[in-house]
Design a protein around this motif. Structure first.
Motif, short mmCIF file in Angstrom:
data_model
loop_
_atom_site.label_atom_id
_atom_site.label_comp_id
_atom_site.label_asym_id
_atom_site.label_seq_id
_atom_site.Cartn_x
_atom_site.Cartn_y
_atom_site.Cartn_z
N ASN A 1 10.03 0.12 0.86
CA ASN A 1 8.79 0.44 1.58
C ASN A 1 7.82 -0.74 1.66
OD1 ASN A 1 8.84 3.58 2.13
ND2 ASN A 1 9.67 3.29 0.07
N ASP A 2 8.33 -1.93 1.38
CA ASP A 2 7.55 -3.16 1.51
C ASP A 2 6.22 -3.09 0.75
OD1 ASP A 2 9.47 -4.33 3.23
OD2 ASP A 2 8.66 -3.18 4.91
N LEU A 3 6.33 -2.67 -0.51
CA LEU A 3 5.12 -2.53 -1.33
C LEU A 3 4.99 -3.63 -2.38
CD1 LEU A 3 5.23 1.35 -1.96
CD2 LEU A 3 3.65 0.12 -0.45
N GLU A 4 5.80 -4.68 -2.26
CA GLU A 4 5.84 -5.71 -3.29
C GLU A 4 4.49 -6.41 -3.50
OE1 GLU A 4 7.78 -5.58 -0.65
OE2 GLU A 4 9.90 -5.85 -1.16
N GLU A 5 3.66 -6.45 -2.45
CA GLU A 5 2.38 -7.15 -2.55
C GLU A 5 1.24 -6.23 -2.97
OE1 GLU A 5 2.16 -10.46 -2.20
OE2 GLU A 5 4.35 -10.37 -1.99
N SER A 6 1.57 -4.96 -3.25
CA SER A 6 0.49 -4.03 -3.60
C SER A 6 0.81 -3.15 -4.81
CB SER A 6 0.13 -3.14 -2.40
OG SER A 6 1.27 -2.50 -1.89
N VAL A 7 2.02 -3.24 -5.37
CA VAL A 7 2.39 -2.48 -6.57
C VAL A 7 2.87 -3.47 -7.63
CG1 VAL A 7 3.85 -0.69 -7.57
CG2 VAL A 7 3.03 -0.45 -5.22
N PHE A 8 2.29 -3.35 -8.85
CA PHE A 8 2.55 -4.34 -9.89
C PHE A 8 2.86 -3.67 -11.23
CE2 PHE A 8 -0.61 -5.91 -6.84
CZ PHE A 8 0.06 -7.02 -6.33
N LYS B 1 -1.06 4.86 2.81
CA LYS B 1 -1.22 3.57 3.48
C LYS B 1 -2.48 2.84 3.00
CE LYS B 1 2.48 4.45 5.76
NZ LYS B 1 3.74 3.86 5.25
N LEU B 2 -2.88 3.13 1.76
CA LEU B 2 -4.07 2.47 1.21
C LEU B 2 -3.87 0.97 1.05
CD1 LEU B 2 -5.33 4.99 -1.52
CD2 LEU B 2 -6.56 4.23 0.53
N ASN B 3 -2.62 0.54 0.95
CA ASN B 3 -2.38 -0.90 0.85
C ASN B 3 -2.84 -1.64 2.11
OD1 ASN B 3 -0.15 0.62 1.93
ND2 ASN B 3 1.06 -1.26 1.97
N ASP B 4 -2.90 -0.94 3.24
CA ASP B 4 -3.42 -1.55 4.47
C ASP B 4 -4.92 -1.83 4.36
OD1 ASP B 4 -0.91 -1.46 5.59
OD2 ASP B 4 -1.28 0.40 6.71
N THR C 1 -5.16 -9.85 -20.26
CA THR C 1 -4.37 -9.33 -19.13
C THR C 1 -5.28 -9.11 -17.93
OG1 THR C 1 -2.96 -8.16 -20.72
CG2 THR C 1 -2.77 -7.54 -18.39
N TYR C 2 -5.00 -9.85 -16.86
CA TYR C 2 -5.81 -9.73 -15.64
C TYR C 2 -4.99 -9.06 -14.55
CZ TYR C 2 -9.20 -12.80 -17.86
OH TYR C 2 -10.13 -13.32 -18.73
N LEU C 3 -5.57 -8.03 -13.96
CA LEU C 3 -4.87 -7.29 -12.91
C LEU C 3 -4.91 -8.07 -11.60
CD1 LEU C 3 -6.11 -3.60 -13.47
CD2 LEU C 3 -4.05 -4.72 -14.36
N LYS C 4 -3.82 -7.97 -10.88
CA LYS C 4 -3.75 -8.56 -9.54
C LYS C 4 -4.49 -7.63 -8.57
CE LYS C 4 0.68 -10.62 -10.74
NZ LYS C 4 2.13 -10.66 -10.50
#
Length: 360
Positions: free
Chosen positions: A235-242, A205-208, A172-175
């Protein structure tokens, strides 16, 4: 000694992991170590070592006489001295003891929220406790509750422990970006409180800054899960929450993260904190159950009230931008886990308790 662990399922959860850990460690310590799943198998079955004798009862209802007699036959065949019944599996153990009076039962309690519940709510457990030879509690509050509300004469506080499994393939590799990953190891259900983690992460806002959040645990595809998904979408977090569902290679996955977080509204003794410690993760933990005894705020982790997403937000920021603090609390927790919660030392205590219970 001949000891069997009894657990309702082998899906990935704290009590289930501990039942497997006990069976595996005892397989190298005792004459006979078995594990019996009553209702459901699961991912953790693959983690049992070869020396553990395994049985699945396929229990279908509360009073399933086929399962009772199957377990009774197993106990007699293998000359089992103690059934260590984890969580709700105690009822089946008691039904077997009614036909085999010499059998000893240890009830092992993992349920942290029990301390807020009354004896009346647990009347079946109260009646069953007349047949317990002893109880193991995973924290001191549970030990106190059992002494006050049940009839077991002997109640011992036994901390949880972790063991490494060498048979698991790392797959299992994390994104997300290396050195910028936050992980939460907890099944997606109440009271694990994932929404508070999401709110705090979003507010930082750590995803920024390329940080990502990773939820590892069983997904039930229920309202709880879809509430989390809705928050992520809004909250447009699809690219930073998995999400990763249940996995086997936990140690490998944790080695890819920098910060571990647990936000449960109640806990007994979370195995995830031990696993964060083994991995040397900078850890942020809820202050409920045994967590506040294990985590010393500012020394080997950071504590917060699970209802306070603002404090969790500040903890995220504090660790994300302070590599020195990350390293310090992570290494201190690792040292504490190795010293205080090593299975080598804890299993010695457990075997002493088994001897005492068998020979009383």
């Amino acid at each position: 000694m001949r000891i069997v662990q009894l657990i309702d399922s082998l899906e990935a959860g704290g009590a289930e992991r501990m039942a497997v850990n006990y069976a595996n460690v005892l397989a190298n310590q005792l004459e006979f170590s078995g594990l019996i799943a009553t209702r459901k198998e699961g991912l953790l079955k693959e983690q049992l070592v070869e020396k553990v004798d395994y049985l699945f009862l396929n229990k279908k209802k509360l009073v399933d006489f086929k399962a009772v007699f199957k377990l009774r036959k197993y106990v007699r065949k293998h000359k089992v001295q103690i059934i260590q019944a984890h969580s709700s599996s105690f009822f089946l153990a008691v039904l077997v003891k009614l036909t085999l009076p010499g059998l000893k039962i240890i009830w092992h309690d993992h349920y942290g929220n029990r301390i807020h519940e009354t004896k009346k709510k647990h009347y079946t457990l109260f009646l069953a406790s007349f047949f317990f030879s002893a109880c193991f509690a995973v924290n001191l509050e549970l030990q106190t509750w059992i002494l006050k509300n049940l009839k077991a004469a002997k109640v011992f506080f036994i901390p949880n422990f972790t063991i490494e499994s060498n048979s698991i393939v790392n797959k299992t590799y994390l994104k997300g970006e290396i050195n910028k990953r936050i992980i939460c190891l907890a099944n997606l259900k109440n009271p694990k409180n994932h929404i508070t983690i999401l709110k705090a992460f979003n507010n930082t806002k750590l995803n920024d800054f390329s940080w990502s959040l990773h939820f590892v645990g069983k997904i039930y595809k229920d309202d709880y899960f879809y509430q989390l998904k809705s928050f992520i979408d809004e909250n447009d977090l699809e690219e930073s929450v998995f999400f990763y569902d249940s996995i086997e290679d936990i140690s490998f996955v944790l080695s890819q993260a920098s910060i571990g977080v647990l936000a449960s509204k109640y806990e007994g003794f979370p195995v995830s904190l031990l696993e964060y410690g083994n991995a040397g993760l900078a850890t942020i933990s809820t202050d409920v159950g045994f967590c506040s005894s294990m985590i010393k705020d500012g020394y080997n982790g950071l504590l917060f009230n699970p209802e306070d997403s603002e404090v969790l937000k500040e903890h995220f920021l504090k660790l994300a931008f302070n590599d020195e603090l990350q390293k310090k609390v992570g290494m201190n927790l690792k040292a504490d886990v190795l010293k205080q919660y090593s299975y080598v030392e804890i299993i010695k205590v457990i075997i002493t308790k088994y001897n005492y219970i068998i020979n009383e």
